[in-house]
Design an enzyme around this catalytic site. Sequence first.
Site, PDB file in Angstrom:
ATOM      1  N   LYS A  11       5.966  14.182 -16.795  1.00  0.00           N
ATOM      2  CA  LYS A  11       5.479  15.567 -16.857  1.00  0.00           C
ATOM      3  C   LYS A  11       6.519  16.630 -16.443  1.00  0.00           C
ATOM      4  CE  LYS A  11       0.604  14.999 -17.400  1.00  0.00           C
ATOM      5  NZ  LYS A  11       0.063  13.676 -17.117  1.00  0.00           N
TER       6      LYS A  11
ATOM      7  N   ASP B  89       2.015   6.435  -8.693  1.00  0.00           N
ATOM      8  CA  ASP B  89       2.134   7.217  -9.926  1.00  0.00           C
ATOM      9  C   ASP B  89       2.217   8.699  -9.543  1.00  0.00           C
ATOM     10  OD1 ASP B  89       1.688   8.698 -12.237  1.00  0.00           O
ATOM     11  OD2 ASP B  89       0.288   7.253 -13.088  1.00  0.00           O
TER      12      ASP B  89
ATOM     13  N   PHE C 111      -5.874   7.639 -13.492  1.00  0.00           N
ATOM     14  CA  PHE C 111      -5.309   7.741 -14.849  1.00  0.00           C
ATOM     15  C   PHE C 111      -3.836   7.386 -14.819  1.00  0.00           C
ATOM     16  CE2 PHE C 111      -3.237   9.931 -18.382  1.00  0.00           C
ATOM     17  CZ  PHE C 111      -4.010   9.486 -19.443  1.00  0.00           C
TER      18      PHE C 111
HETATM   19  C1  LIG Z   1      -0.145  12.415 -17.625  1.00  0.00           C
HETATM   20  C2  LIG Z   1      -0.198  11.231 -16.759  1.00  0.00           C
HETATM   21  C3  LIG Z   1       0.186   9.969 -17.222  1.00  0.00           C
HETATM   22  C4  LIG Z   1       0.573   9.713 -18.659  1.00  0.00           C
HETATM   23  O1  LIG Z   1       1.667  10.455 -19.074  1.00  0.00           O
HETATM   24  P1  LIG Z   1       1.964  10.647 -20.644  1.00  0.00           P
HETATM   25  O2  LIG Z   1       3.286  11.350 -20.659  1.00  0.00           O
HETATM   26  O3  LIG Z   1       0.839  11.450 -21.207  1.00  0.00           O
HETATM   27  O4  LIG Z   1       2.021   9.296 -21.241  1.00  0.00           O
HETATM   28  C5  LIG Z   1       0.174   8.913 -16.324  1.00  0.00           C
HETATM   29  N1  LIG Z   1      -0.191   9.090 -15.037  1.00  0.00           N
HETATM   30  C6  LIG Z   1      -0.564  10.290 -14.562  1.00  0.00           C
HETATM   31  C7  LIG Z   1      -0.931  10.431 -13.120  1.00  0.00           C
HETATM   32  C8  LIG Z   1      -0.598  11.395 -15.401  1.00  0.00           C
HETATM   33  O5  LIG Z   1      -1.004  12.578 -14.936  1.00  0.00           O
END
Ligand SMILES: *Cc1c(COP(=O)(O)O)cnc(C)c1O
Length: 403
Positions: free
Chosen positions: A250, A221, A136
């Site tokens: 986050k 990420d 994700f």
């Molecule tokens: C939450 C998340 C995103 C997206 O972040 P948003 O602030 O919701 O756009 C991207 N990559 C990872 C691994 C995430 O946990």
Amino acid sequence: MSATEQLKKRFDAVFMPNYGTPPVALERGEGRYVFDVDGKRYLDLIAGIAVSALGHGHPALVEAVAAQSARLAHTSNLFLHEGEVALAEKLVDLLGAPARVFLANSGTEANEAALKLVKRAAGPERTYYVATVAGFHGRTSGALALTGKPAIREPFGPFGMDVRFVPHGDAEALRAAVTDECAAVFVEPVQGEAGVVPAPEGYLREVRAVCDATGAAFVLDEIQSGIGRTGRWFAHQAEGVRPDVITLAKGLGGGLPIGACVGFGAYGTAFAKGDHGSTFGGNPVAAAAALAVITTIENEGLLASAAELGELLAGEIREIGHPLVAEVRGAGLWRGVRLTAPAAAHVQSRAAEAGFLVNAVTSDTVRLAPPLTITRAEVLEFTGALPAVLAAAAGDADEDGRR
Ligand SMILES: *Cc1c(COP(=O)(O)O)cnc(C)c1O
């Protein structure tokens, strides 16, 4: 009708149905507890999806945000300010290598920046990207194109990008997929939205080796895993590897919206003037919040605490030995409790009933990501209540089975 039910009705009438109706309507928070609009108290074990790293109302965060919003709330990128500089310096310092930073407002924007950055660095000969099945990376089109969850991705394609998906943690599949025509590999060290699924030990070193051999960029990420969540500043530090680009969001702002894309070495200077931008990126209030989060993690020893209390949390859950629990995964204060049945939604609602906020991240996995400030007593408060929650949820699951 309860205040919660009334608010849900108003919510449903004005909001697009993309989230469904959230089960709990929150009003305020205090430390690791939050209170709903009917006055019910919950111990928060999800922290707004691994965001509220300092819990709720932490004085350092409150003071930083209040003072900065009174002094100067916004500058745009037409002007610079000290807070954004100090934050970027701090991030580079924590990452421990020469790097440059781009500040955004969310995780998906951090990944969009990373995508454009690696496109710039790669040039036209490198025509495709590699990402992971069930990974994700966000909901905007570029980040969504890299997201390996068909249910959320497929309705919105085609994306105009060639993205090839390989199983998370499978080094052999990665070696087969990445050639010198690949622009970049996007991976999470631990797949958060897939249910807190770590890659096998050594996987990030394999990603590094494949990228070194082919010249593809290694984009890591760490939006969910970074900023202390696993008991280290960044999850990749456990393997001693360095990606080419890292994305953060986050927990970084402790609840204020902020994202960051960090490029190491030559990736730090791959953007030319005018290549990218954001009106709100580097916002002074968000930058002040992020600095307060980082400083507080340092001052309160929250990395060590996340490591120690995370082990306590996982160990206590395993110790219960409930037949509904198949496995407790993850590191630090970031755990996926995989169940032996698709009963995660029942665990989430039974836990809320008992005064604990947890998250059914998939049908069979419950995600725990409490504030890094959680105490030993609070961890034990949760694990002490968990047997009854699991028993009730197992009963609900049995009833599903009979229906
Ligand atoms: C939450 C998340 C995103 C997206 O972040 P948003 O602030 O919701 O756009 C991207 N990559 C990872 C691994 C995430 O946990």
